[in-house]
Design an enzyme around this catalytic site. Sequence first.
Site, PDB file in Angstrom:
ATOM      1  N   ASP A 107      48.594  38.755  47.165  1.00 63.72           N
ATOM      2  CA  ASP A 107      47.432  40.020  47.639  1.00 63.72           C
ATOM      3  C   ASP A 107      46.684  40.228  46.506  1.00 63.72           C
ATOM      4  OD1 ASP A 107      46.140  42.095  48.575  1.00 63.72           O
ATOM      5  OD2 ASP A 107      47.566  43.430  48.220  1.00 63.72           O
ATOM      6  N   ASP A 293      39.648  40.101  48.994  1.00 63.51           N
ATOM      7  CA  ASP A 293      41.068  40.696  49.221  1.00 63.51           C
ATOM      8  C   ASP A 293      41.957  39.717  50.067  1.00 63.51           C
ATOM      9  OD1 ASP A 293      43.271  41.944  49.495  1.00 63.51           O
ATOM     10  OD2 ASP A 293      42.355  43.749  49.913  1.00 63.51           O
TER      11      ASP A 293
END
Length: 420
Positions: A107, A293
């Site tokens: 992430d 992201d």
Amino acid sequence: MNKSFLFLYAIICLSVAVNIQNEQKFLEPEKKKVIHIQLQERETKVQDKQNFYKLVAMHQDKLGESSFVQTQQSGPQYMRMHNYKNIQYTADLGIGQPGNTFKVVLDTGSANLWIDSTRCQEEGCMRHKQYNHEDSQSFLPLNQELNVEFGSGDLKGVVNADTVYFGDVTLPRQNMAEITSENGAIFRDLDFDGILGLAYPKMAPKNFNPVFDNLMDQRVLERNQFSFYFAKDANDIAHSEFTLGGYNPAHVDGDIHYHDVIDKYYWMIKADNILVDNKDIGLCHGSCRLIVDTGTSIMSGPFDDLGTLLRTLNVKSHCHEINTLPTITFKIDDVDYTLEPEEYVKPTNFDAAQLTEVNEGDDLQALIEVNNWDCIAAFMPLDIQQPQGPAWILGDVFLRKYYSIYDRDNDQVGFAKAKK
């Protein structure tokens, strides 16, 4: 502790200081490496994915309402967007010993390493593989508490350290947060055991050394870069790939364009404009901040600007003729990154018999109305407050089309058209 009222897949993490003295000398590698790690691509059940898009549709339909929930934050915060009930890309991470592997989401929107733990005896924790520190001879107790509050529940953990095995690199004394308590369906239902944050260390608690910064400290990589290739086909479970120490030219189609990071917190870059069918509809007001992201399955934008975009697209009136919808172009340093309608529109395909309660308080009429939608734009409204916001989030919808490279040596993000 500040609270945030985000949508059910969003999480605001607040951190505490962790004081770690690294007394162990790292072994010098024989040579620096580029490591290619195959990602496991998982698609959840059809009904789960439909419920996810139903929620997105509901929020989009409420954009014109004054009561629509928006983010309320004060001071520096950071936001974690879960890849909820859509397509997940996970990698294996060994903890304590190489064969003790956990599925973790890689992430770029967070900086901490979280792992499910036997310290948590709640239903959601026990549905996943749990780390047991008693089985590890390299476990180092630090006992620093870490609590998180978010819109649909809360999570608590304790920060300790252990040896982590990532690719073929060994990281002694790696900080990680063991989950001790969690409240909320979001954790119970997600198909991964942990989160490996890859954002800048500024986002992590003080002295909490993120995994990639630990790698940089050891100087084991050919370059302080990592990159992602996400397979486009939901049935392709073999070809998604994460690369440590550089990028894989085999997944790059054409030129790579690099863009400077403007805030070393997120992987945040600046867009010149966001165009709809090459027209300026006022989404950027001179320029836009973009957060790249990998932990977000769809896309997000500031509340007002996304409302303008979605009303312009009017997707629900074009579900049976998607090819008539406009393109969306992110213009970054005079380079155009365009999404075609089939790339940003997702089918819902609801059956009335599959309507289920998603959140307490959902209006039945809203569910029925959403049930009549055949497709939806893969965007969610989200106001990220200053100093990081306002900002748009480029999630997996964008990153499946564009191979992404994250360069800590030069503080840049690179994009190129992705190829299998």
